[in-house]
Design a protein around this motif. Structure first.
Motif, mmCIF file in Angstrom:
data_model
loop_
_atom_site.group_PDB
_atom_site.id
_atom_site.type_symbol
_atom_site.label_atom_id
_atom_site.label_comp_id
_atom_site.label_asym_id
_atom_site.label_seq_id
_atom_site.Cartn_x
_atom_site.Cartn_y
_atom_site.Cartn_z
ATOM 1 N N ALA A 88 -81.165 96.714 31.727
ATOM 2 C CA ALA A 88 -80.249 97.789 31.330
ATOM 3 C C ALA A 88 -80.629 99.097 32.018
ATOM 4 N N GLU A 89 -81.935 99.359 32.119
ATOM 5 C CA GLU A 89 -82.401 100.591 32.765
ATOM 6 C C GLU A 89 -82.076 100.573 34.261
ATOM 7 N N ARG A 90 -82.278 99.437 34.923
ATOM 8 C CA ARG A 90 -81.986 99.326 36.362
ATOM 9 C C ARG A 90 -80.482 99.365 36.640
ATOM 10 N N MET A 120 -71.324 95.976 25.951
ATOM 11 C CA MET A 120 -70.058 95.241 26.081
ATOM 12 C C MET A 120 -70.300 93.753 26.295
ATOM 13 N N ILE A 121 -71.275 93.426 27.139
ATOM 14 C CA ILE A 121 -71.571 92.011 27.429
ATOM 15 C C ILE A 121 -72.060 91.302 26.171
ATOM 16 N N VAL A 270 -75.665 91.597 40.584
ATOM 17 C CA VAL A 270 -76.798 90.733 40.215
ATOM 18 C C VAL A 270 -77.298 91.055 38.815
ATOM 19 N N LEU A 271 -77.477 92.347 38.522
ATOM 20 C CA LEU A 271 -77.996 92.751 37.210
ATOM 21 C C LEU A 271 -77.021 92.417 36.089
ATOM 22 N N THR A 272 -75.713 92.603 36.341
ATOM 23 C CA THR A 272 -74.711 92.281 35.316
ATOM 24 C C THR A 272 -74.723 90.790 34.995
ATOM 25 N N ILE A 273 -74.826 89.952 36.031
ATOM 26 C CA ILE A 273 -74.869 88.491 35.819
ATOM 27 C C ILE A 273 -76.114 88.103 35.025
ATOM 28 N N TRP A 274 -77.263 88.674 35.381
ATOM 29 C CA TRP A 274 -78.516 88.323 34.709
ATOM 30 C C TRP A 274 -78.505 88.797 33.252
ATOM 31 N N SER A 279 -77.933 87.648 27.510
ATOM 32 C CA SER A 279 -77.195 88.040 26.306
ATOM 33 C C SER A 279 -76.762 86.823 25.495
ATOM 34 N N GLU A 280 -76.434 85.736 26.199
ATOM 35 C CA GLU A 280 -76.015 84.522 25.496
ATOM 36 C C GLU A 280 -77.153 83.977 24.645
#
Length: 417
Positions: A88-90, A120-121, A270-274, A279-280
């Protein structure tokens, strides 16, 4: 004589230049391959190894290993929280870098979009699993955390560093944000009042219909506000969620780019996917963690989950307050609360509508009352445009009261149903 000279020249053309050309092409090819590799390594070094929070990155893969090898839900929940925090920070860092290239107008929109991407995720994954109360409580917790804990710590730290003077910020920005937050409270209050007074036309259906209509209205209001902010009509308002410095305070260090535009876009993806992957696992472990840690789900959702999403906001808000740039601090903290209340919550209602989930704005009386009182307290603290360490301490203590309240709060959903 002429023929022999031509033969020699042909031999020179055929054989002589071949060696230098071949050597030159191999050098060029090696150089052209080496440059992108060096660029990638430099980008990884800049993004991964410059933040101390990235020491927590190994907790991400450890979460997946634990999930498939054990049934220790409390540990899985803790590891996934620790793994998402540096991501989240990156994500905030990559957004800031991209905003430098796109300029203030598009940069404000990018910060509005990615500033609360983690929340949101997590909310969408919980919504997909039918965990509507977790969605509501985690988003409510993000608003409370930003308004009380983040602003409180920023005011307190800034007040300690600048103890010889009162810090000042733009009252116009605070008033507009407070007004939008009160509008959000109104949107949340009417479905709750309708439900608990049993005055709806069709029980259950009316509050969902009202929530969907109110959500669409709130999204229109948020879009109008963004347009008003970004159109440049009034420079006294700082951009929602923007962490950029106002024109008069712009310095070279704040404008410095460390990665290229395409690198920033790649890192965002990349960060959003990870974050989506982790999150799941985080959402799936919430109920098991509640049992194993003996903590109410409400406390986990309202207090613990927002710590993950607000890591970037918390650090940057305190840093800017210590630099005596409180307008940016409020743009980060209060602006983030405004985004969640006016955009993320209505957006989740609309997404739930598309998924067939009855996500509504009925946050129950306890949660709605908590939000209403919090907005009033913060609006009162911001009305004079002055900050000091005493106000910061008062906001932090208010957050401790809220945390203690949710620790002893039992969700009344089952008895209502």
């Amino acid at each position: 004589m002429m023929e022999s000279h031509q033969i020699e020249m042909g031999a020179f053309k055929a054989n002589g230049p071949q060696v230098p050309n071949g050597g030159l092409s191999s050098v060029v090819q090696t150089w052209s391959l080496q440059r992108p590799v060096e660029r990638v390594l430099q980008s990884i070094r800049t993004v991964i190894f410059t933040s101390k929070l990235n020491l927590l990155l190994p907790f991400g893969p450890a979460t997946i290993i634990l999930y498939y090898t054990t049934r220790m839900h409390g540990l899985i929940f803790l590891f996934s929280m620790l793994g998402i925090t540096p991501l989240a920070e990156r994500l905030g860092y990559a957004t800031e870098q991209l905003a430098i290239y796109t300029g203030p107008t598009l940069g404000g929109l990018l910060n509005a979009t990615f500033g609360n991407a983690t929340e949101m995720i997590i909310a969408i994954y919980a919504l997909k699993n039918g965990m509507i109360r977790v969605v509501q409580q985690s988003l409510l917790g993000s608003i409370l955390s930003n308004m009380l804990l983040v602003v409180g710590c920023a005011f307190f730290a800034g007040g300690i560093v600048h103890r010889n003077k009162d810090q000042v910020f733009s009252k116009a920005t605070a008033v507009v944000n407070s007004g939008l937050l009160l509008m959000a409270v109104m949107g949340l209050m009417f479905p709750a009042v309708l439900h608990f007074t049993h005055s709806e036309v069709k029980q259950g259906a009316s509050e969902v219909a009202l929530s969907r209509f109110s959500s669409c209205v709130m999204l229109v209001a948020y879009a109008s506000y963004l347009y008003f902010q970004l159109s440049g009509r009034n420079n006294s308002y700082s951009q929602i969620g923007s962490e950029e410095v106002p024109n008069e305070d712009t310095t070279e260090e704040d404008e410095e780019t460390e990665i290229s535009m395409w690198e920033a876009i790649t890192w965002l993806a990349v960060l959003t996917i990870w974050i989506s992957v982790l999150s799941e696992y985080l959402v799936n472990a919430i109920e098991g963690a509640s049992d194993s840690l003996n903590l109410p789900v409400a406390f986990i959702s309202v207090i613990l989950l927002p710590i993950v999403g607000n890591a970037a906001e918390h650090a940057s808000a305190i840093m800017f307050a210590m630099k005596d740039k409180l307008d940016i601090t409020l743009g980060v903290a209060i602006g983030s609360s405004t985004q969640i209340s006016m955009f993320v919550i209505p957006f989740c209602v609309v997404v739930g509508w598309m998924m067939g989930q009855k996500m509504d704005l009925n946050f129950q009386l306890f949660e709605t009352a908590t939000l209403f009182i919090t907005v009033l307290v913060v609006a009162f603290m911001l009305q004079d445009g002055i900050a000091n360490y005493l106000k910061g301490l008062m906001l932090i203590l208010c957050y401790l009261i809220v945390a203690a309240s949710f620790f002893v709060h039992v969700d009344p959903q089952s008895s209502d149903d």
